[in-house]
Design a protein around this motif. Structure first.
Motif, PDB file in Angstrom:
ATOM      1  N   ASP A   1      10.933 -25.792 -41.937  1.00  0.00           N
ATOM      2  CA  ASP A   1      10.764 -24.375 -42.239  1.00  0.00           C
ATOM      3  C   ASP A   1      12.013 -23.857 -42.971  1.00  0.00           C
ATOM      4  O   ASP A   1      12.980 -24.601 -43.188  1.00  0.00           O
ATOM      5  N   ALA A   2      11.993 -22.583 -43.324  1.00  0.00           N
ATOM      6  CA  ALA A   2      13.081 -21.998 -44.106  1.00  0.00           C
ATOM      7  C   ALA A   2      14.416 -22.064 -43.362  1.00  0.00           C
ATOM      8  O   ALA A   2      15.462 -22.334 -43.963  1.00  0.00           O
ATOM      9  N   GLU A   3      14.373 -21.837 -42.058  1.00  0.00           N
ATOM     10  CA  GLU A   3      15.620 -21.874 -41.289  1.00  0.00           C
ATOM     11  C   GLU A   3      16.243 -23.263 -41.338  1.00  0.00           C
ATOM     12  O   GLU A   3      17.448 -23.411 -41.547  1.00  0.00           O
ATOM     13  N   ALA A   4      15.431 -24.287 -41.147  1.00  0.00           N
ATOM     14  CA  ALA A   4      15.949 -25.653 -41.169  1.00  0.00           C
ATOM     15  C   ALA A   4      16.412 -26.042 -42.573  1.00  0.00           C
ATOM     16  O   ALA A   4      17.447 -26.701 -42.730  1.00  0.00           O
TER      17      ALA A   4
ATOM     18  N   ALA B   1      17.721 -24.159 -44.799  1.00  0.00           N
ATOM     19  CA  ALA B   1      18.971 -23.459 -45.125  1.00  0.00           C
ATOM     20  C   ALA B   1      20.111 -23.804 -44.165  1.00  0.00           C
ATOM     21  O   ALA B   1      21.252 -23.413 -44.408  1.00  0.00           O
ATOM     22  N   ARG B   2      19.823 -24.552 -43.111  1.00  0.00           N
ATOM     23  CA  ARG B   2      20.845 -24.828 -42.099  1.00  0.00           C
ATOM     24  C   ARG B   2      21.958 -25.711 -42.672  1.00  0.00           C
ATOM     25  O   ARG B   2      21.704 -26.732 -43.299  1.00  0.00           O
TER      26      ARG B   2
ATOM     27  N   THR C   1      24.465 -28.112 -41.559  1.00  0.00           N
ATOM     28  CA  THR C   1      24.649 -28.901 -40.345  1.00  0.00           C
ATOM     29  C   THR C   1      25.901 -29.761 -40.354  1.00  0.00           C
ATOM     30  O   THR C   1      26.165 -30.453 -39.367  1.00  0.00           O
TER      31      THR C   1
ATOM     32  N   SER D   1      23.375 -27.627 -47.630  1.00  0.00           N
ATOM     33  CA  SER D   1      22.123 -27.527 -46.879  1.00  0.00           C
ATOM     34  C   SER D   1      21.070 -28.218 -47.724  1.00  0.00           C
ATOM     35  O   SER D   1      21.265 -28.432 -48.928  1.00  0.00           O
TER      36      SER D   1
ATOM     37  N   VAL E   1      19.560 -19.273 -48.523  1.00  0.00           N
ATOM     38  CA  VAL E   1      19.402 -18.544 -47.265  1.00  0.00           C
ATOM     39  C   VAL E   1      18.027 -18.806 -46.655  1.00  0.00           C
ATOM     40  O   VAL E   1      17.084 -19.184 -47.353  1.00  0.00           O
ATOM     41  N   ALA E   2      17.927 -18.576 -45.356  1.00  0.00           N
ATOM     42  CA  ALA E   2      16.714 -18.888 -44.593  1.00  0.00           C
ATOM     43  C   ALA E   2      15.629 -17.847 -44.820  1.00  0.00           C
ATOM     44  O   ALA E   2      15.293 -17.066 -43.942  1.00  0.00           O
ATOM     45  N   ASP E   3      15.069 -17.862 -46.000  1.00  0.00           N
ATOM     46  CA  ASP E   3      13.997 -16.937 -46.382  1.00  0.00           C
ATOM     47  C   ASP E   3      12.890 -17.774 -47.022  1.00  0.00           C
ATOM     48  O   ASP E   3      13.150 -18.491 -48.000  1.00  0.00           O
TER      49      ASP E   3
ATOM     50  N   ILE F   1      19.475 -32.121 -38.284  1.00  0.00           N
ATOM     51  CA  ILE F   1      18.475 -31.091 -37.992  1.00  0.00           C
ATOM     52  C   ILE F   1      17.508 -31.549 -36.905  1.00  0.00           C
ATOM     53  O   ILE F   1      17.301 -30.844 -35.920  1.00  0.00           O
TER      54      ILE F   1
END
Length: 195
Positions: free
Chosen positions: A63-66, A68-69, A71, A78, A121-123, A189
């Motif tokens: 997903d977007a969060e992963a 953009a993470r 780590t 990212s 970014v997580a979008d 992740i």
């Protein structure tokens, strides 16, 4: 495959087991080639295609969060940043250098030369736009290479001529380097490893 255990302190995957359960695809379903290319053009194009597919496989199912993470701090890397960066690399070498198109660079500006990573970014819309841009640049590159009469044709990088064959070799190297980064990012992740 044999079990491999890490021995570094603080390694969250010290007891990880390598096998097909945590890899993106089983060998029989791998969309990449197994080599067998004939001639210089097919070899370079084939290996570059495989590297591009590898990038997609490293990002599959996130997903977007992963995406953009970041780590591997303090790095700003990212998976989403890599997609954005490689879209810009494709644009630079094929559209700007080889085809001579003077277009503004994707994501990067004089004020933010690392905008490809900083703007990751997580979008979900940012992720979708990054993939659309990357696919558009890859499609342009594939059309350009397919239409080239030979690999001796040159573009201009600054004041220096550069042959298409050199650009293809450079792109394979660029993807291989960043796919190595993607290996570490993805494993951090969700533990997924693979080639």
């Amino acid at each position: 495959m044999a079990d491999v255990t890490g021995s570094q302190p603080g390694n969250p995957h010290r007891d990880r087991t390598f096998g097909w359960r945590n890899k993106p695809v089983h060998p029989h379903g791998d969309p990449r080639s197994d080599g067998g290319f004939v001639g210089e053009r097919d070899t370079l194009v084939g290996h570059l295609r495989d590297q591009r597919i590898t990038l997609q496989m490293k990002c599959a199912g996130l997903d977007a969060e992963a995406m953009a993470r970041r780590t591997v701090e303090p790095s700003n890397l990212s998976l989403l940043g890599l997609v954005r960066h490689l879209a810009g690399v494709e644009q630079t070498w094929f559209r700007r250098v080889m085809a001579g198109q003077d277009e503004p660079r994707h994501y990067r500006t004089a004020d933010d030369p690392e905008g490809d990573f900083n703007g990751a970014v997580a979008d979900p819309e940012v992720v979708a736009q990054a993939w659309d841009t990357w696919r558009s640049e890859v499609a342009f590159a594939e059309r350009f290479v397919a239409g080239a009469p030979n690999l001796d044709i040159s573009g201009t990088d600054g004041d220096e001529p550069v042959e298409l064959r050199s650009v293809l070799v450079h792109m394979i190297e660029e993807y291989a380097r960043h796919n190595g980064h993607a290996d570490f990012l993805r494993e951090r992740i969700d533990g997924r490893v693979g080639r």
